[in-house]
Motif scaffolding. Structure first.
Motif, PDB file in Angstrom:
ATOM      1  N   ALA A  16       0.831  -1.205   0.000  1.00 52.22           N
ATOM      2  CA  ALA A  16       0.000   0.000   0.000  1.00 52.22           C
ATOM      3  C   ALA A  16       0.866   1.256   0.000  1.00 52.22           C
ATOM      4  N   ALA A  17       1.922   1.254   0.810  1.00 56.12           N
ATOM      5  CA  ALA A  17       2.816   2.417   0.863  1.00 56.12           C
ATOM      6  C   ALA A  17       3.491   2.647  -0.481  1.00 56.12           C
ATOM      7  N   TYR A  18       3.964   1.581  -1.110  1.00 52.94           N
ATOM      8  CA  TYR A  18       4.594   1.709  -2.421  1.00 52.94           C
ATOM      9  C   TYR A  18       3.599   2.203  -3.465  1.00 52.94           C
ATOM     10  N   GLU A  19       2.380   1.674  -3.421  1.00 57.99           N
ATOM     11  CA  GLU A  19       1.391   2.082  -4.405  1.00 57.99           C
ATOM     12  C   GLU A  19       0.960   3.534  -4.192  1.00 57.99           C
ATOM     13  N   LEU A  20       0.912   3.956  -2.940  1.00 59.95           N
ATOM     14  CA  LEU A  20       0.624   5.363  -2.664  1.00 59.95           C
ATOM     15  C   LEU A  20       1.687   6.262  -3.279  1.00 59.95           C
ATOM     16  N   ARG A  21       2.950   5.886  -3.104  1.00 61.82           N
ATOM     17  CA  ARG A  21       4.020   6.708  -3.670  1.00 61.82           C
ATOM     18  C   ARG A  21       3.961   6.701  -5.189  1.00 61.82           C
ATOM     19  N   GLU A  22       3.727   5.547  -5.800  1.00 60.24           N
ATOM     20  CA  GLU A  22       3.643   5.471  -7.255  1.00 60.24           C
ATOM     21  C   GLU A  22       2.468   6.289  -7.781  1.00 60.24           C
ATOM     22  N   THR A  23       1.360   6.264  -7.059  1.00 62.81           N
ATOM     23  CA  THR A  23       0.143   6.939  -7.519  1.00 62.81           C
ATOM     24  C   THR A  23       0.189   8.439  -7.266  1.00 62.81           C
ATOM     25  N   LEU A  24       0.730   8.838  -6.133  1.00 62.89           N
ATOM     26  CA  LEU A  24       0.708  10.243  -5.733  1.00 62.89           C
ATOM     27  C   LEU A  24       1.944  11.009  -6.172  1.00 62.89           C
ATOM     28  N   GLY A  25       3.000  10.309  -6.588  1.00 58.59           N
ATOM     29  CA  GLY A  25       4.243  10.992  -6.864  1.00 58.59           C
ATOM     30  C   GLY A  25       4.861  11.496  -5.573  1.00 58.59           C
ATOM     31  N   ASN A  26       5.671  12.545  -5.676  1.00 53.88           N
ATOM     32  CA  ASN A  26       6.365  13.071  -4.500  1.00 53.88           C
ATOM     33  C   ASN A  26       5.726  14.340  -3.952  1.00 53.88           C
ATOM     34  N   ASP A  27       4.466  14.560  -4.319  1.00 53.23           N
ATOM     35  CA  ASP A  27       3.798  15.784  -3.881  1.00 53.23           C
ATOM     36  C   ASP A  27       3.220  15.691  -2.476  1.00 53.23           C
ATOM     37  N   HIS A  28       3.198  14.473  -1.915  1.00 47.42           N
ATOM     38  CA  HIS A  28       2.608  14.288  -0.590  1.00 47.42           C
ATOM     39  C   HIS A  28       3.542  13.449   0.283  1.00 47.42           C
ATOM     40  N   GLU A  29       3.406  13.643   1.586  1.00 46.31           N
ATOM     41  CA  GLU A  29       4.245  12.924   2.549  1.00 46.31           C
ATOM     42  C   GLU A  29       3.577  11.607   2.942  1.00 46.31           C
ATOM     43  N   ILE A  30       4.363  10.544   2.941  1.00 42.04           N
ATOM     44  CA  ILE A  30       3.871   9.219   3.326  1.00 42.04           C
ATOM     45  C   ILE A  30       4.741   8.693   4.458  1.00 42.04           C
ATOM     46  N   THR A  31       4.093   8.231   5.530  1.00 44.05           N
ATOM     47  CA  THR A  31       4.805   7.645   6.668  1.00 44.05           C
ATOM     48  C   THR A  31       4.190   6.284   6.979  1.00 44.05           C
ATOM     49  N   LEU A  66      11.942   1.385   2.349  1.00 40.90           N
ATOM     50  CA  LEU A  66      10.954   2.451   2.226  1.00 40.90           C
ATOM     51  C   LEU A  66      11.620   3.795   1.951  1.00 40.90           C
ATOM     52  N   ASN A  67      12.733   4.043   2.611  1.00 46.07           N
ATOM     53  CA  ASN A  67      13.424   5.322   2.422  1.00 46.07           C
ATOM     54  C   ASN A  67      13.848   5.541   0.974  1.00 46.07           C
ATOM     55  N   ARG A  68      14.184   4.449   0.293  1.00 48.64           N
ATOM     56  CA  ARG A  68      14.577   4.575  -1.116  1.00 48.64           C
ATOM     57  C   ARG A  68      13.455   5.135  -1.970  1.00 48.64           C
ATOM     58  N   LYS A  69      12.235   4.947  -1.530  1.00 47.21           N
ATOM     59  CA  LYS A  69      11.068   5.439  -2.249  1.00 47.21           C
ATOM     60  C   LYS A  69      10.510   6.723  -1.632  1.00 47.21           C
ATOM     61  N   ASN A  70      11.337   7.379  -0.835  1.00 48.91           N
ATOM     62  CA  ASN A  70      10.923   8.622  -0.177  1.00 48.91           C
ATOM     63  C   ASN A  70       9.702   8.413   0.706  1.00 48.91           C
ATOM     64  N   ILE A  71       9.702   7.294   1.413  1.00 44.43           N
ATOM     65  CA  ILE A  71       8.643   6.982   2.373  1.00 44.43           C
ATOM     66  C   ILE A  71       9.289   6.904   3.754  1.00 44.43           C
ATOM     67  N   LYS A  72       8.783   7.671   4.698  1.00 38.86           N
ATOM     68  CA  LYS A  72       9.329   7.649   6.050  1.00 38.86           C
ATOM     69  C   LYS A  72       8.858   6.404   6.786  1.00 38.86           C
TER      70      LYS A  72
END
Length: 423
Positions: A16-31, A66-72
């Motif tokens: 889910a975290a990976y798909e959020l990053r793929e779908t949202l791009g880097n415009d939003h923060e994911i933790t 996760l950090n590699r995908k800009n996910i905290k």
């Protein structure tokens, strides 16, 4: 910029975290917040319990991937959720604000449902976590050194995922046969299911006949409609019910080793939120996988509330299998993305069930489309290919989690392998 928190990093939360990053791009923060700092591939735990895998084979640290995908990533147990202020509080007092919360915690293993159950303070074992599987392996080794005994495998009342119990029974059988000592051990399958092969799904195809044949062929006795009421050291107390819901027979089953899947409930912090959950602590969601009360809270996976497929003499739950969880996550992710884009959310998950059950040197696969009968597809097959497919799935999924992609597996791989092209 919105802040989306994913609570739980299991086989649902990580994708889910990976798909959020793929779908949202880097415009939003994911933790991502998870009680443990490592990912564990739960479907491999039956192999760990007999020594066919070890911890390093099926776990890895979460943060660097996760950090590699800009996910905290934050390792810590969530002690409180306050929807009024959109705040999570961890056990150490640290607080996090969210705009959207996705709950993917999985279940609480409620061993307390049955007196004397559980690996920590009771007398039964579990394969629900890698820690439990490792503890079971230690006791399994002691039993092998003893050279003979009675092994009981099954599921307690209110259990909702029966496949791993069947898997473990057949995997132990296969391991003992490989050691050429199977004849020295008695095995019994004890389950709250109303019949062998029910699986919490009211059966799939001829699962009843096939699973009875498999148990009989592997010399595994069974007791079904079984309500385990109490466990003492080496003794399982079981009430066997008839189809009318009355106690038919009472058993005191002596055992040397017992692996009994426990009842599931919702985790404490989630269950404590007023109006979020049903009485057993599972999150109540609509068809969009959004909380019916808190519109910025989504949930998916084993932690959501779905009704049993049918009433059974001994309480059973309905399983949430991999394909269903996969589509739940995609639904929740796309609906959050729609809301952030100012659109009306509309993506729905499926209530389809696909499962690969490994039997050690063979296996069974079943498909129920949809999960609730009557079904468009009720497919159940056995073969060595399932054992190989389960191994391939393990390797693929772990690699996918390390690579950081959310590529769907079941539609692209399993359904194609089974020759099912439309759902």
């Amino acid at each position: 910029m919105a802040h989306i928190i994913v609570l739980g990093a299991g086989t649902g939360g990580m994708p889910a975290a990976y798909e959020l990053r793929e779908t949202l791009g880097n415009d939003h923060e994911i933790t991502v917040i998870n009680e443990r700092d490592y990912f564990q591939f739960v479907p491999s735990n039956p192999w760990v319990a007999v020594g066919w895998r070890n911890r390093n084979d099926i776990t890895f640290p979460i943060e660097p991937y996760l950090n590699r995908k800009n996910i905290k990533f934050v390792a810590g147990r969530c002690d409180k959720i306050d929807p009024a202020t959109n705040t999570l509080t961890l056990e150490n007092g640290t607080q996090f604000q969210y705009d959207y919360l996705m709950i993917t915690t999985g279940p609480k293993l409620f061993f307390q449902e049955v007196e004397g159950a559980g690996p920590e303070i009771g007398h039964t074992h579990s394969i629900c976590t890698v820690d439990h599987a490792e503890a079971l392996y230690v006791e399994y080794q002691k039993l092998l050194e003893k050279g003979s005994g009675h092994i009981v495998v099954g599921a307690m009342p209110f259990a909702s995922c029966f496949g791993p119990a069947y898997e473990f029974a057949f995997i132990v059988d296969a391991d003992l046969r490989k050691r050429k000592i199977r004849h020295k051990f008695k095995m019994t399958y004890v389950s709250s299911e109303p019949y062998v092969g029910h699986l919490g799904l009211a059966g799939v195809g001829d699962s009843k006949g096939m699973m009875e044949h498999e148990l009989r062929n592997h010399h595994i006795d069974w007791i079904i409609n079984a309500k385990t009421t109490k466990v003492e050291q080496g003794l399982l107390h079981v009430d066997e019910y008839n189809t009318d819901g009355a106690v038919h027979k009472q058993h005191q089953i002596k055992f040397d080793l017992a692996m009994m899947l426990p009842a599931f409930k919702g985790v404490d912090a989630v269950a404590a939120v007023e109006g979020l959950c049903n009485p057993r602590g599972f999150v109540i969601v609509d068809e969009l996988h959004r909380s019916t009360k808190y519109k910025n809270i989504y949930s998916a996976g084993v932690c959501i509330a779905i009704p049993p497929v049918e009433a059974t003499p001994v309480p059973t739950g309905a399983p949430k299998t991999g394909y269903m969880i996969e589509t739940m996550m995609t639904s929740a992710v796309h609906n959050i993305a729609d809301e952030l884009a100012g659109k009306e959310p509309h993506t729905k998950g499926t209530w389809n069930t696909i499962c690969l059950a490994d039997f050690g040197d063979t296996g069974a696969a079943f498909v129920a489309l949809p999960q609730l009968p009557p079904r468009n597809v009720a497919w159940f097959k056995k073969g060595k290919w399932v054992h190989m497919a389960k191994i391939a799935f393990e390797k693929y999924f772990i690699r996918k989690m390390k690579k950081g992609t959310s590529e769907p597996f079941y539609e692209k791989s399993i359904l194609k392998m089974m020759g099912i092209t439309r759902i």
